[in-house]
Write a protein that holds these residues in place. Structure first.
Motif, mmCIF file in Angstrom:
data_model
loop_
_atom_site.group_PDB
_atom_site.id
_atom_site.type_symbol
_atom_site.label_atom_id
_atom_site.label_comp_id
_atom_site.label_asym_id
_atom_site.label_seq_id
_atom_site.Cartn_x
_atom_site.Cartn_y
_atom_site.Cartn_z
ATOM 1 N N VAL A 157 13.878 42.597 20.078
ATOM 2 C CA VAL A 157 15.052 41.729 20.203
ATOM 3 C C VAL A 157 16.205 42.289 19.380
ATOM 4 N N GLY A 158 15.890 42.982 18.284
ATOM 5 C CA GLY A 158 16.948 43.605 17.493
ATOM 6 C C GLY A 158 17.696 44.669 18.266
ATOM 7 N N VAL A 159 16.973 45.515 18.999
ATOM 8 C CA VAL A 159 17.645 46.572 19.755
ATOM 9 C C VAL A 159 18.446 45.972 20.911
ATOM 10 N N LEU A 160 18.006 44.848 21.463
ATOM 11 C CA LEU A 160 18.813 44.149 22.471
ATOM 12 C C LEU A 160 20.114 43.647 21.854
ATOM 13 N N GLY A 161 20.042 43.191 20.603
ATOM 14 C CA GLY A 161 21.253 42.747 19.911
ATOM 15 C C GLY A 161 22.236 43.883 19.705
ATOM 16 N N GLU A 162 21.714 45.050 19.316
ATOM 17 C CA GLU A 162 22.594 46.216 19.138
ATOM 18 C C GLU A 162 23.224 46.633 20.462
ATOM 19 N N ALA A 215 24.730 50.976 25.540
ATOM 20 C CA ALA A 215 24.084 52.290 25.562
ATOM 21 C C ALA A 215 22.856 52.242 26.469
ATOM 22 N N ASP A 216 22.611 53.327 27.173
ATOM 23 C CA ASP A 216 21.457 53.411 28.072
ATOM 24 C C ASP A 216 20.227 53.999 27.398
ATOM 25 N N HIS A 217 20.424 54.738 26.298
ATOM 26 C CA HIS A 217 19.306 55.366 25.593
ATOM 27 C C HIS A 217 19.534 55.144 24.105
ATOM 28 N N ILE A 256 15.384 51.443 23.923
ATOM 29 C CA ILE A 256 16.063 51.216 25.197
ATOM 30 C C ILE A 256 16.043 52.537 25.964
ATOM 31 N N VAL A 257 15.459 52.532 27.157
ATOM 32 C CA VAL A 257 15.399 53.714 28.012
ATOM 33 C C VAL A 257 16.022 53.362 29.360
ATOM 34 N N ASN A 258 16.963 54.172 29.814
ATOM 35 C CA ASN A 258 17.659 53.917 31.081
ATOM 36 C C ASN A 258 18.234 52.506 31.137
ATOM 37 N N GLY A 259 18.733 52.041 30.006
ATOM 38 C CA GLY A 259 19.397 50.752 29.940
ATOM 39 C C GLY A 259 18.487 49.555 29.765
ATOM 40 N N SER A 260 17.175 49.763 29.824
ATOM 41 C CA SER A 260 16.234 48.649 29.755
ATOM 42 C C SER A 260 15.285 48.802 28.573
#
Length: 406
Positions: free
Chosen positions: A199-204, A213-215, A230-234
């Motif tokens: 969830v932290g990386v989703l916040g960033e 960012a996609d990667h 996050i890889v390819n935006g997901s």
């Protein structure tokens, strides 16, 4: 919220898609007219007008009279704006030390927040404490649970997002804990859970330095160490939801073959060498060595104070922190060479000293990697609370659920 619609060419599903397109357009392009929307999305004006009326009635968007008259001299056109406060999201970050909770609007603005200590709450119904805190925060902004679209929760461990279960969280003593069910029973609201670093990386990705960012890699340094990917935006979770559990990474094979202290039962090698409690434990161990004759307040040592001592060039603290930074740096070498991200962001409590130790980390990476990756320290406050809100927007069955909507 919305009924489940099959992906067919039925009129209802086509209307649903148009509704999502229109809401997204209004959200990204403030103060546009119905005619603007019809032109931009190639949707007929009657269809746009009908759907806009529904979105206004449901509170998703609002009408505002333009301050400027039309070019023909007629009445001022009506402009449409997204209404971020029409619904709220509760974001919960359960850490090994603190539980942080925030109430957010749909633009990711925190309207109210609070926190409490984790370990005492674990002994006295932590889920009820979470529920009580959410209700208190809602009261502070004169809102009720009926205004809350969903609750997002980050937990410090391997989390099965499909079943809503925390498979293992050593710092909480949880194994196969039904977190989603527990919070839903407490609040009666839709709940989405994930690993706290995910969830932290989703916040960033939503609001931080790496917006859209996609990667992207987020490394959190706190009680333990975690990694959100996050890889390819997901979000990348792995085959059994354990992607990014770099706390188990070995960054020194010789030390790994020796006995070392686990900070919490089940913690891995890297957790036990770079986490805040491990820094304190190693510092105290060095202070107990027979050839040491200095004076320290060893009872009140913390990772923060040890970092400060190292900044002040204290030799023992410097030695401890250098060991810590080297483990972090070599872990980053391994992560970066596998995922080749656009950027790596450091978060968590220890990262607050990142500006001081970042040059050493970059030096190690430049020596061992052929391609350089941007590395920085997060500037986003409450990143995991915001990320829990982002999780809701990605997972909840609402008009805002869409790839790239954030």
């Amino acid at each position: 919220m919305l009924m489940n619609l099959k992906k067919t060419s039925t009129p209802n599903y086509l209307k649903y898609l148009n509704k999502k397109k229109i809401l997204r357009y209004v959200r990204e392009n403030d103060e546009r007219s119905r005619a603007d929307i019809a032109l931009a999305l190639s949707i007929s004006k009657p269809t746009v007008s009908s759907i806009v009326d529904e979105l206004i009635e449901d509170g998703w968007i609002e009408e505002k009279d333009s301050l400027v008259a039309s070019s023909s001299g007629g009445r001022k056109p009506v402009h449409l704006s997204f209404s971020p406060d029409s619904r709220l999201i509760a974001g919960v970050d359960i850490g090994g030390t603190y539980v942080e909770i925030g109430i957010l609007n749909l633009n990711g603005t925190i309207l109210a927040k609070d926190r409490f200590e984790t370990q005492p709450a674990l002994k006295n119904n932590i889920i009820r404490k979470v529920g009580d805190c959410i209700l208190k925060l809602l009261g502070e902004i004169n809102r009720t649970p009926e205004h809350v679209m969903a609750v997002g929760v980050g937990a410090p461990g391997i989390t099965d997002t499909d079943k809503g279960t925390v498979l293992e969280a050593p710092s909480l003593g949880w194994i196969d804990y039904p977190l989603k069910e527990a919070v839903e029973n407490e609040l009666g609201l839709p709940v989405y859970i994930d690993n706290d670093v995910n969830v932290g990386v989703l916040g960033e990705q939503w609001k931080g330095k790496a917006k859209n960012a996609d990667h992207l890699i987020l490394i959190t340094l706190g009680t333990g160490v975690g990694c959100g990917i996050i890889v390819n935006g997901s979000l990348y979770r792995g085959s059994s939801f354990a992607a990014g559990e770099i706390g188990y990474m070995v960054t020194d094979k010789n030390e790994a073959n020796e006995e070392y202290d686990e900070i919490f039962e089940g913690y891995g090698f890297l957790d036990s060498h770079v986490g805040g409690p491990s820094i304190v434990k190693r510092m105290k161990k060095k202070l107990e060595e027979p050839d040491y004759h200095g004076t320290y307040d060893s009872e009140n040592l913390s990772a923060k104070t040890i970092f400060q001592l190292a900044k002040d060039e204290d030799p023992i603290a410097t030695e401890v922190i250098k060991e810590t930074v080297d483990h972090i740096a070599y872990a980053l070498v391994n992560v970066v060479c596998i995922f080749n991200p656009q950027c790596v962001i450091l978060g968590g409590g220890i990262s607050k000293s990142g500006g001081w130790f970042l040059p050493r980390v970059k030096e190690v990476l430049s020596r061992h990697l052929p391609l350089q990756t941007e590395i920085s320290v997060t500037e986003l406050e409450n990143v995991s609370v915001i990320g829990a809100g982002a999780l809701c927007l990605k997972e909840h069955e609402s008009l805002l659920k869409s790839e790239g909507v954030m």
